[in-house]
Design an enzyme around this catalytic site. Structure first.
Site, PDB file in Angstrom:
ATOM      1  N   SER A 163       5.731  -5.796  -9.065  1.00 16.96           N
ATOM      2  CA  SER A 163       6.706  -5.605  -8.002  1.00 16.96           C
ATOM      3  C   SER A 163       8.106  -5.901  -8.537  1.00 16.96           C
ATOM      4  O   SER A 163       8.664  -5.121  -9.299  1.00 16.96           O
ATOM      5  CB  SER A 163       6.341  -6.511  -6.828  1.00 16.96           C
ATOM      6  OG  SER A 163       7.261  -6.396  -5.788  1.00 16.96           O
ATOM      7  N   ARG A 164       8.635  -7.053  -8.186  1.00 20.19           N
ATOM      8  CA  ARG A 164       9.881  -7.573  -8.728  1.00 20.19           C
ATOM      9  C   ARG A 164       9.707  -9.068  -8.889  1.00 20.19           C
ATOM     10  O   ARG A 164       8.960  -9.710  -8.135  1.00 20.19           O
ATOM     11  CB  ARG A 164      11.072  -7.278  -7.797  1.00 20.19           C
ATOM     12  CG  ARG A 164      11.490  -5.806  -7.746  1.00 20.19           C
ATOM     13  CD  ARG A 164      12.058  -5.331  -9.077  1.00 20.19           C
ATOM     14  NE  ARG A 164      12.580  -3.970  -9.011  1.00 20.19           N
ATOM     15  CZ  ARG A 164      11.880  -2.882  -9.272  1.00 20.19           C
ATOM     16  NH1 ARG A 164      10.591  -3.002  -9.580  1.00 20.19           N
ATOM     17  NH2 ARG A 164      12.434  -1.687  -9.217  1.00 20.19           N
ATOM     18  N   HIS A 215       8.973  -5.128 -18.117  1.00 17.97           N
ATOM     19  CA  HIS A 215       9.339  -4.240 -17.017  1.00 17.97           C
ATOM     20  C   HIS A 215       9.316  -2.788 -17.505  1.00 17.97           C
ATOM     21  O   HIS A 215      10.299  -2.041 -17.387  1.00 17.97           O
ATOM     22  CB  HIS A 215      10.711  -4.595 -16.456  1.00 17.97           C
ATOM     23  CG  HIS A 215      10.905  -4.092 -15.049  1.00 17.97           C
ATOM     24  ND1 HIS A 215      11.763  -4.698 -14.163  1.00 17.97           N
ATOM     25  CD2 HIS A 215      10.352  -3.064 -14.373  1.00 17.97           C
ATOM     26  CE1 HIS A 215      11.742  -4.055 -13.014  1.00 17.97           C
ATOM     27  NE2 HIS A 215      10.886  -3.046 -13.122  1.00 17.97           N
ATOM     28  N   MET A 219       0.820  -1.207   0.000  1.00 19.59           N
ATOM     29  CA  MET A 219       0.000   0.000   0.000  1.00 19.59           C
ATOM     30  C   MET A 219       0.851   1.253   0.000  1.00 19.59           C
ATOM     31  O   MET A 219       0.618   2.191   0.762  1.00 19.59           O
ATOM     32  CB  MET A 219      -0.950  -0.012   1.197  1.00 19.59           C
ATOM     33  CG  MET A 219      -2.281  -0.650   0.912  1.00 19.59           C
ATOM     34  SD  MET A 219      -3.218   0.352  -0.272  1.00 19.59           S
ATOM     35  CE  MET A 219      -4.070  -0.954  -1.141  1.00 19.59           C
ATOM     36  N   GLY A 220       1.856   1.251  -0.874  1.00 21.36           N
ATOM     37  CA  GLY A 220       2.630   2.462  -1.087  1.00 21.36           C
ATOM     38  C   GLY A 220       1.898   3.346  -2.089  1.00 21.36           C
ATOM     39  O   GLY A 220       0.682   3.287  -2.244  1.00 21.36           O
ATOM     40  N   GLU A 242      15.474 -11.277 -15.720  1.00 20.47           N
ATOM     41  CA  GLU A 242      15.125 -10.248 -16.692  1.00 20.47           C
ATOM     42  C   GLU A 242      16.384  -9.885 -17.477  1.00 20.47           C
ATOM     43  O   GLU A 242      17.423  -9.645 -16.864  1.00 20.47           O
ATOM     44  CB  GLU A 242      14.570  -8.999 -15.997  1.00 20.47           C
ATOM     45  CG  GLU A 242      13.219  -9.226 -15.364  1.00 20.47           C
ATOM     46  CD  GLU A 242      12.645  -7.971 -14.719  1.00 20.47           C
ATOM     47  OE1 GLU A 242      13.235  -6.882 -14.901  1.00 20.47           O
ATOM     48  OE2 GLU A 242      11.630  -8.074 -14.034  1.00 20.47           O
TER      49      GLU A 242
END
Length: 300
Positions: A209-210, A258, A123-124, A239
């Site tokens: 995200s990552r 990305h 929740m950023g 990646e």
């Protein structure tokens, strides 16, 4: 002020011999750890995983980033994945390329986003922007974050690790699970086989995200065996994703490299954060978007 190309090691060495503050386009590296007077480094991008190393905390460096400058665009990217996956758009597009006007497989089972449940892990800035957009689609919105604070706009139910709560209830209830949480030691493989098994078979997973937040092998297994209905992946492990990787050809997976579209005022947003933090630094106040021990990444 000294402006140097970070690819020029000699110029960087000269600058770091006297610099107290450094503003970087990317992540910091070993050169900055040995700088004698450096106190604050700003990395002008969102994910600071590569800069949250044990050495950075041991040295006591203040490291900040530009999280939030692209929050609205990332939220739109998540909604794009949600719309495409839940509408079965891939089948419609394939029919269009064949110039076929027909009902596609599973068409009777497709459901609109309205009335469905979006689970947002993180929740950023992006999570908050996504909650507002999901609520605009009349969705039920569940959120998860570390801090026990008031639920942001658009969130119907907030789960917080500070209250001893996890993500299991979100996984069990959500039709769409969106990962917009930072990668750290604590969130590495946060979504694995056990978590995927808790999701609805009709649910989809979105990862902005990552890659390592998800156990990719477990995700592929769930996608192949009907554990979940689909995935929208803007990040993968590794990646770039190798040419022959299985994920490329999975019919229930959408992949973007990305990349998220820029906002027209993204540079202005970054500059505002830097200038705000400069005032805070001079005043000895807490900094915006500063990494802490909770963000530690020791798996590099």
């Amino acid at each position: 002020m000294i402006k140097v190309d970070t690819a020029d090691n000699d110029a960087v060495a000269v600058a770091l011999a006297e610099a107290e503050v450094a503003i970087l386009k990317g992540d910091l590296d070993a050169r900055f750890l040995s700088a004698p007077y450096l106190r604050w480094i700003h990395c002008d991008h969102a994910g600071l995983t590569k800069s949250a190393t044990p050495e950075v905390f041991e040295k006591g460096l203040t490291v900040t980033g530009s999280a939030g400058r692209s929050g609205p665009a990332l939220a739109e990217h998540a909604m794009m994945f949600a719309l495409l996956l839940c509408s079965g758009y891939r089948d419609f597009y394939e029919a269009q390329k064949r110039h076929e006007w027909r009902r596609v497989p599973e068409m009777a089972n497709l459901r609109a986003l309205s009335g469905r449940t979006m689970g947002i892990i993180g929740m950023g800035h992006t999570g908050k922007a996504l909650a507002v957009r999901a609520k605009a689609f009349n969705m039920n919105v569940l959120g998860y974050r570390r801090r026990d604070e008031e639920a942001p706009e658009g969130v119907d139910r907030m789960y917080c690790s500070d209250r001893g709560e996890g993500i299991d209830e979100i996984l069990e209830q959500a039709d769409i699970v969106a990962l917009v949480i930072n990668l750290s030691d604590a969130t590495h493989h946060m979504i694995g086989a056990k978590q995927l098994a808790k999701m609805k078979k009709s649910a989809v997973l979105i990862n902005l995200s990552r890659g390592p937040v998800v156990d990719q092998a477990a995700l592929i297994d769930a996608l192949e065996n009907g554990g979940i209905a689909g995935a929208g992946l803007d990040v993968t492990t590794p990646e770039p994703l190798p040419e022959g990787h299985k994920l490329w050809d999975m019919p229930n997976v959408l992949i973007t490299p990305h990349f998220t579209a820029s906002l027209p005022d993204r540079s202005e947003r970054s500059l505002k954060m830097i200038l705000d933090n400069l005032q805070r630094y001079r005043a000895g106040e807490s900094m915006l978007n500063q990494i802490s021990q909770e963000d530690l990444w020791s798996k590099s």
